[in-house]
Design a protein around this motif. Structure first.
Motif, PDB file in Angstrom:
ATOM      1  N   ASP A  97     -24.471  22.838  35.648  1.00 27.94           N
ATOM      2  CA  ASP A  97     -23.454  22.195  36.274  1.00 27.94           C
ATOM      3  C   ASP A  97     -22.614  23.231  37.330  1.00 27.94           C
ATOM      4  N   TYR A  98     -23.016  23.493  38.478  1.00 29.13           N
ATOM      5  CA  TYR A  98     -22.383  24.409  39.287  1.00 29.13           C
ATOM      6  C   TYR A  98     -20.972  24.144  39.504  1.00 29.13           C
ATOM      7  N   SER A  99     -20.588  23.154  39.646  1.00 29.20           N
ATOM      8  CA  SER A  99     -18.982  22.803  39.738  1.00 29.20           C
ATOM      9  C   SER A  99     -18.230  23.213  38.606  1.00 29.20           C
ATOM     10  N   GLN A 100     -18.606  23.010  37.525  1.00 30.96           N
ATOM     11  CA  GLN A 100     -17.984  23.556  36.336  1.00 30.96           C
ATOM     12  C   GLN A 100     -18.175  25.057  36.154  1.00 30.96           C
TER      13      GLN A 100
ATOM     14  N   HIS B 267     -27.542  24.089  31.626  1.00 32.51           N
ATOM     15  CA  HIS B 267     -26.210  24.840  32.250  1.00 32.51           C
ATOM     16  C   HIS B 267     -26.634  24.837  33.696  1.00 32.51           C
TER      17      HIS B 267
ATOM     18  N   SER C   2     -17.777  24.097  28.645  1.00 29.28           N
ATOM     19  CA  SER C   2     -18.486  22.899  29.008  1.00 29.28           C
ATOM     20  C   SER C   2     -19.574  22.509  28.009  1.00 29.28           C
TER      21      SER C   2
END
Length: 373
Positions: A90-93, A88, A75
């Motif tokens: 983006d907890y969904s990614q 960093h 990502s």
């Protein structure tokens, strides 16, 4: 102007150093994929005449060089140019990359450190736990088949009833195979209304799918009104690599609901001898059980005990792991029984409520006083 520019440069430098530490690299440009920059060359405009345009041969489509596709690695390609100190987030990614659910990173979710910044609320929780522990009777349990057992045989009215039915969906979400599952028709047939007192509360775990609607029908059939929906957000810090995926679901289900019903007339402003409202929140963030286990968060007991001051508590579909002081636990999954009706009734000779100390009364949330006039 020069000082402000220097300040911006210093912030940019610190941000880059922070990113290096976060990413664990020495070359930030290489890590973000921005180390190769095409030089910008100023070109003069070219004017093509009509004759030259006709002479220019058409390019054969088949002879064109194929466009080189960029290989997706992670990502970081989406993080270029960010202004965040920690891009960093983006907890969904991150869930897709590592399997760790976003709720794993919520801070202060435990019972011990949740209210460290609220000393009065922390003191209230401590005092209520001490009072509940002093007034709780020894744990009692009864092994019985709830399909054939008549709850009227308990010959007791309970103030708080917690129900954990073994739903069929648990076989898909928890991998449970060693128990007999119940459908909602059987659950609705339980005679909960006969063992509940005139003022009472029921807490019904209903899963995360059709149980929300069918659970409401159960409450209505038992004579209760739905008044709250407590949601359990399941984390997977311990078993992120062993999470069970529901084959019938497109998305991974990571929550479960517990419907709360009320029977009778209970008001927060006038019934402080029976309920203490707003002590806890309606959200539980706790680790999901091991695959094959039906255990629910222990915090559910705390919520029920803090809210309702009634000492007559019944736990339906309990297990050996859920036996608790102050509760009568019944269900087919218990190993043995120690229930005695006379002994159980004897614990309530001094009263059916825990009572309240002066300090708890001062600290507990109350309804605002009515406006004058």
């Amino acid at each position: 102007m020069a000082s402000r520019l220097a300040e911006y440069r210093e912030k940019s430098k610190k941000r880059k150093e922070y990113l290096k530490v976060t990413l664990g690299v020495d070359n930030l440009s290489e890590a973000l994929g921005s180390d190769k920059l095409e030089p910008q060359v100023k070109r003069k405009p070219v004017v093509i005449t009509k004759d030259e345009e006709e002479k220019e041969p058409l390019e054969d489509v088949d002879t064109r060089k194929p466009i080189e596709e960029a290989e997706f690695r992670d990502s970081t390609a989406f993080l270029k140019g960010t202004q965040s100190l920690n891009p960093h987030n983006d907890y969904s990614q991150n869930f897709v990359d590592t399997g760790q659910r976003p709720q794993n990173f919520i801070r202060d979710t435990g019972l011990t450190g949740r209210f460290e910044e609220y000393p009065k609320l922390q003191e209230l929780i401590r005092l209520k736990d001490e009072l509940i522990s002093r007034t709780a009777h020894p744990p009692m349990y009864l092994k019985c088949d709830l399909e054939t057992y008549d709850l009227k045989q308990l010959n007791c009215k309970f103030d708080t009833i917690l129900i954990e039915p073994p739903l069929e969906e648990y076989s898909r979400t928890y991998g449970v195979t060693n128990t007999k599952f119940w459908d909602w028709d059987k659950i609705m047939a339980l005679d909960i209304g006969e063992v509940s007192s005139a003022r009472s509360f029921v807490f019904l775990w209903c899963g995360s799918s059709d149980g929300l609607d069918l659970g409401r029908l159960c409450l209505q059939n038992w004579g209760f009104r739905r008044c709250e929906d407590i949601c359990w957000i399941r984390t997977n810090n311990k078993n992120k690599d062993r999470s069970i995926l529901d084959p019938r679901a497109v998305l991974t289900r990571t929550k479960e609901h517990c419907l709360m019903g009320i029977k009778g007339t209970v008001r927060r402003s006038t019934d402080g001898d029976f309920i203490h409202a707003n002590v806890d929140i309606d959200l539980i963030i706790d680790e999901e059980p091991e695959p094959g286990s039906l255990d629910k968060p222990i915090e559910m007991f705390h919520i029920a005990e803090h809210f309702c001051l009634g000492r007559r508590r019944l736990h339906v579909f309990g297990r050996d792991s859920s036996i608790r002081p102050g509760w009568l636990t019944i269900g087919p999954d218990l190993s043995n029984s120690n229930y005695d009706w006379a002994g159980h009734q004897g614990y309530f000779g001094e009263g059916v409520t825990t009572g309240c100390t002066e300090r708890i009364e001062q600290l507990r949330p109350k309804s605002p006083p009515p406006k004058a006039g």
